[in-house]
Design an enzyme around this catalytic site. Structure first.
Site, PDB file in Angstrom:
ATOM      1  N   LYS A 114       0.826  -1.216   0.000  1.00 48.29           N
ATOM      2  CA  LYS A 114       0.000   0.000   0.000  1.00 48.29           C
ATOM      3  C   LYS A 114       0.858   1.263   0.000  1.00 48.29           C
ATOM      4  CE  LYS A 114      -2.322  -0.820   3.787  1.00 48.29           C
ATOM      5  NZ  LYS A 114      -1.930  -2.145   4.278  1.00 48.29           N
TER       6      LYS A 114
ATOM      7  N   ARG B 290      -9.886   1.086   8.819  1.00 50.08           N
ATOM      8  CA  ARG B 290      -9.440  -0.270   9.076  1.00 50.08           C
ATOM      9  C   ARG B 290     -10.468  -1.072   9.847  1.00 50.08           C
ATOM     10  NH1 ARG B 290      -3.623   0.316   8.908  1.00 50.08           N
ATOM     11  NH2 ARG B 290      -2.440  -1.401   9.719  1.00 50.08           N
TER      12      ARG B 290
ATOM     13  N   ARG C 289      11.827  -6.829   5.339  1.00 47.55           N
ATOM     14  CA  ARG C 289      11.799  -5.389   5.088  1.00 47.55           C
ATOM     15  C   ARG C 289      12.760  -4.596   5.974  1.00 47.55           C
ATOM     16  NH1 ARG C 289       6.057  -2.374   4.996  1.00 47.55           N
ATOM     17  NH2 ARG C 289       5.992  -2.743   7.244  1.00 47.55           N
TER      18      ARG C 289
ATOM     19  N   ARG D 139      11.243  -2.065  11.120  1.00 51.03           N
ATOM     20  CA  ARG D 139      10.135  -1.601  11.956  1.00 51.03           C
ATOM     21  C   ARG D 139       9.936  -2.601  13.086  1.00 51.03           C
ATOM     22  NH1 ARG D 139       4.972  -0.014   8.371  1.00 51.03           N
ATOM     23  NH2 ARG D 139       3.966  -1.216  10.010  1.00 51.03           N
TER      24      ARG D 139
ATOM     25  N   ARG E 201      -0.617  -8.999  13.249  1.00 50.70           N
ATOM     26  CA  ARG E 201      -1.160  -7.967  12.345  1.00 50.70           C
ATOM     27  C   ARG E 201      -2.023  -8.601  11.271  1.00 50.70           C
ATOM     28  NH1 ARG E 201       4.233  -5.542  10.687  1.00 50.70           N
ATOM     29  NH2 ARG E 201       3.134  -4.276   9.145  1.00 50.70           N
TER      30      ARG E 201
END
Ligand code: ADP
Ligand code: ZN
Length: 217
Positions: A13, A88, A127, A160, A171
């Site tokens: 996103k 969300r 990531r 992160r 998540r």
């Protein structure tokens, strides 16, 4: 044009939002980025939301809605905006509809990035982000040339905290339970469009511009 980007964590996103926002010249509004900035600055809001974010839980709707109410009022969003990571939950979707109605606006399109769970796990687990310029790297698919160093500006890369394996799984679970239902909410309004999120970013952008029936380069 007021757009919403939907998709599980790691569906790309943020990457699509950056491309689309410069193409359409509308601001990219990411609740995740706003909240991370607040925690970094150590503001009152930042302190409140940090424990939720660290566990991969959702921040309470009321807090998010207050933040967004303030954000979408700013002058840069008057000609349209691109929402990333919001709404969300169903209450958030109802909340933004109410807010927009007050100024006779509405959400125009909701773009859902479809990506397999396998791919999502690889993307999030690998990531690393540049602390200087914000560029994304991936240890599996797009490693930096020099270990933990940005190819573009030479700053250090960081991960992160919520990209830790246990938190990623949470998540994804939260996404399925809380966020999937809003697909149906927008689908019933005829606003939902699905996009293959496994292609390269430029192809995804091209497909999205086609869907929105905007001229593409
Ligand atoms: P991702 O989509 O990769 O999980 P985001 O950057 O969108 O990451 O969000 C990071 C965290 O910020 C979420 O796990 C959650 O704790 C919080 N957050 C962001 N947006 C919302 C929202 N709309 N409602 C509740 N919590 C949110
Ligand atoms: Zn950099």
């Amino acid at each position: 044009m007021n757009l919403v980007l939907l998709g599980p964590p790691g569906s790309g996103k943020g990457t699509l939002a950056k491309l689309l926002s410069s193409e359409l010249k509308i601001p990219h509004i990411s609740t995740g980025d706003i909240l991370r900035e607040e925690t970094k600055l150590g503001t009152c809001l930042g302190k409140k939301v940090k424990p939720f974010m660290e566990k991969g839980e959702l921040v309470p709707d009321q807090i998010i809605l207050e933040v967004m109410k303030e954000r979408i009022r700013k002058p840069d969003g008057q000609k349209g905006f691109l929402l990333d990571g919001f709404p969300r939950t169903i209450p958030q979707a109802l909340g933004i509809d109410e807010m927009l109605k007050e100024s006779t606006k509405s959400i125009d399109w909701v773009l859902k990035l479809d990506v397999s769970e396998d791919r999502v796990l690889k993307r999030l687990g690998g990531r690393w982000i540049c602390s200087g310029c914000g560029a994304f790297f991936n240890l599996y698919t797009k490693p930096p040339q020099k270990e933990l160093t940005c190819d573009f500006c030479g700053s250090k890369l960081y991960q992160r905290p919520d990209d830790a394996p246990e938190v990623i799984l949470n998540r994804l679970k939260v996404y399925k339970e809380e966020t999937l239902p809003i697909e149906e909410y927008y689908s019933k309004q005829g606003k939902l469009r699905k996009v293959n999120g496994e292609l390269d970013p430029d192809s995804i952008l091209k497909n999205v511009l086609n869907i929105l029936q905007l001229k593409n380069k």
